[in-house]
Structure formats: C-alpha cells, structure tokens
Design a protein around this motif. Structure first.
Motif, short mmCIF file in Angstrom:
data_model
loop_
_atom_site.label_atom_id
_atom_site.label_comp_id
_atom_site.label_asym_id
_atom_site.label_seq_id
_atom_site.Cartn_x
_atom_site.Cartn_y
_atom_site.Cartn_z
N ASP A 40 0.85 -1.19 0.00
CA ASP A 40 0.00 0.00 0.00
C ASP A 40 0.89 1.25 0.00
N THR A 75 -0.82 -1.13 5.54
CA THR A 75 -1.39 0.21 5.45
C THR A 75 -0.90 1.06 6.62
N ARG A 80 -4.76 7.39 7.53
CA ARG A 80 -6.14 6.99 7.29
C ARG A 80 -7.02 7.46 8.44
#
Length: 261
Positions: A40, A75, A80
């Motif tokens: 990612d 990730t 995020r």
C-alpha cells in the motif's frame, strides 16, 4: 506448525492494473499459494511510475479467488481515518467470505509519502496515532457501541455493522521492540528485514514473552531468489515471496506465480 506460503505483491508499473492483479491472484490460487498480499503506497521514488490502489486490488483478488487470504501489507494507519478504514475492512471481509487480513504499520516518509501531502512526517507522532487509531479501529470492528475522545481521533456513541472477523497483523523491522509489543496485542506480526533464519527464532522467543493470542501469526517475506527451506519450521506461520518493487516484468511475475510455492 505448517508454514503457509503467500505472495507479497507490489501493484506497481506492469502490475498497476487491478485486472492484472486479479488475473495473477487467480493463477496463484490455481498454483497452490495460500495468500496474496498487496503493498500500500502512494508513491515509491523515481523508479516507480505507476501505482494501483490497494483497496481496489484487494476487491479484485477477493472476486477472482475462493481460498486465498488477501489484504494490504501494510497500510500506514496514521494517514487513514479509522472509521473509514473499518468500513473498508469489514466490506472486504464480507466480499472475500472471511478471507481478509488487515495489515497495519507505522509507514515511512523516505519518499515523502506523508510530508508531500501534509500528513504527519514525525514517526514518533505517527506511532501515537497508530496506537490510538488501533484502539478505535478494533472497537468499531467489534460491532459494539464506541465512544472515544482522544488526541487524534473521535467517535461519539457509534456502532458499526456488519462486524465480520478481521484479523489485524502489525508490521515492524527486526530489532525494534515497540512494533513487536504492539503486534502481540493483535493477531500477527509481519517482521521486516530479517537477515538470517536464526533471527526468526529471536523474534518468536521475544513474542512468547508477551503471551500473544492463540493462533498468532508470525510472517516474513523473502526474495524469489531466496530458498525458503531454511526459514521453515522456525516458528513462522507465513513465508511470503516478494514481487517487486522495481523493474517488474509481467511475464517473469507470471512465471513465479504459476510455479507455485
């Protein structure tokens, strides 16, 4: 312990197409691989021009396979929002029929993946964001009502459904103690930069001191040129073969995938 074998694939350049990733995943399942995990990244330096979105690629893998475990590896949670990540993870767990694994980590700003977009560049701050974000994410994935007011994240009396089981693996470089301690609270540890098979025994011994949950996964990755045999039966539950990141040739990738583990 039976060590499972997976692929650790950078969806870059020749592989920067979710349709290609789906084709490779279908070929991997037919060849006997057990997992298909995807890098990612938003960018990866001057030698990588094209990059595919990891979530779209995970969906393509889920739709084209029936047995492979699939997930982002890994990730950076600090870039995020935990509530959006929880929704994506739960949806992919449903789409895959329970085969989704969520790999998370601190991330690295060596090519400006954080600073170039105004995200937090300080790894110490990102570590605090990761720990707090994990608390929020795990709570939301539990299906229980969540109330949280922290330094970085807020959730006010919310409940997320559906709440399928989503294993969480944490990544960290060999020798760093904080990632290992963090991982022991969840479902797996993806240990990076192991130089020798003997180093793996040091990792499993250190993890044992933190009493991880039953079924805890220890994961490592090797280059296609490395013989996996010396790494098996040393406490790892997964040995992945790394595909990428540079100079990817689709024909050569297909040869590695179709050769099987």
């Amino acid at each position: 312990m039976t060590t499972r074998r997976g692929l650790f694939v950078a969806p870059f350049d020749a592989l920067a197409d979710p349709r290609v990733i789906g084709d490779l995943a279908a070929a991997a399942e037919a060849a006997g691989w057990d997992g298909f995990f995807l890098w990612d990244h938003l960018q990866y330096g001057d030698r990588v021009a094209e990059i595919a979105d990891v979530w779209t690629c995970c969906a393509a893998v889920a739709m084209r396979t029936e047995r492979l475990l699939v997930g982002p590896m890994v990730t950076p949670l600090a870039r995020r929002r935990p509530q959006l990540l929880a929704r994506q993870a739960a949806s992919l767990a449903v789409l895959s029929g329970g085969r989704f694994v969520l790999g998370l980590g601190l991330g690295d700003d060596w090519v400006g993946e954080f600073s170039a977009y105004g995200d937090e560049p300080d790894p110490r701050v990102r570590a605090r964001m990761l720990d707090e974000g994990l608390d929020v994410l795990a709570a939301l994935l539990s299906g229980e009502t969540v109330s949280h007011a922290g330094a970085h994240y807020t959730a006010r009396d919310v409940r997320f459904l559906p709440a399928p089981e989503v294993p969480i693996w944490l990544a960290g470089r060999f020798g760093n103690r904080a990632p290992l301690r963090r991982a022991a609270r969840y479902d797996g540890f993806f240990v990076i930069d192991l130089d020798r098979p003997e180093d793996l025994e040091a990792v499993t011994a250190a993890l044992a001191g933190h009493r991880p949950n039953p079924g805890f996964d220890v994961v490592l990755d090797l280059l296609p040129s490395q013989d996996p045999a010396p790494w098996l039966d040393r406490g790892a539950s997964w040995v992945l073969t790394r595909i990428g990141p540079f100079d990817l040739d689709l024909a050569e990738v297909r040869r590695i995938v179709e050769a099987g583990p």
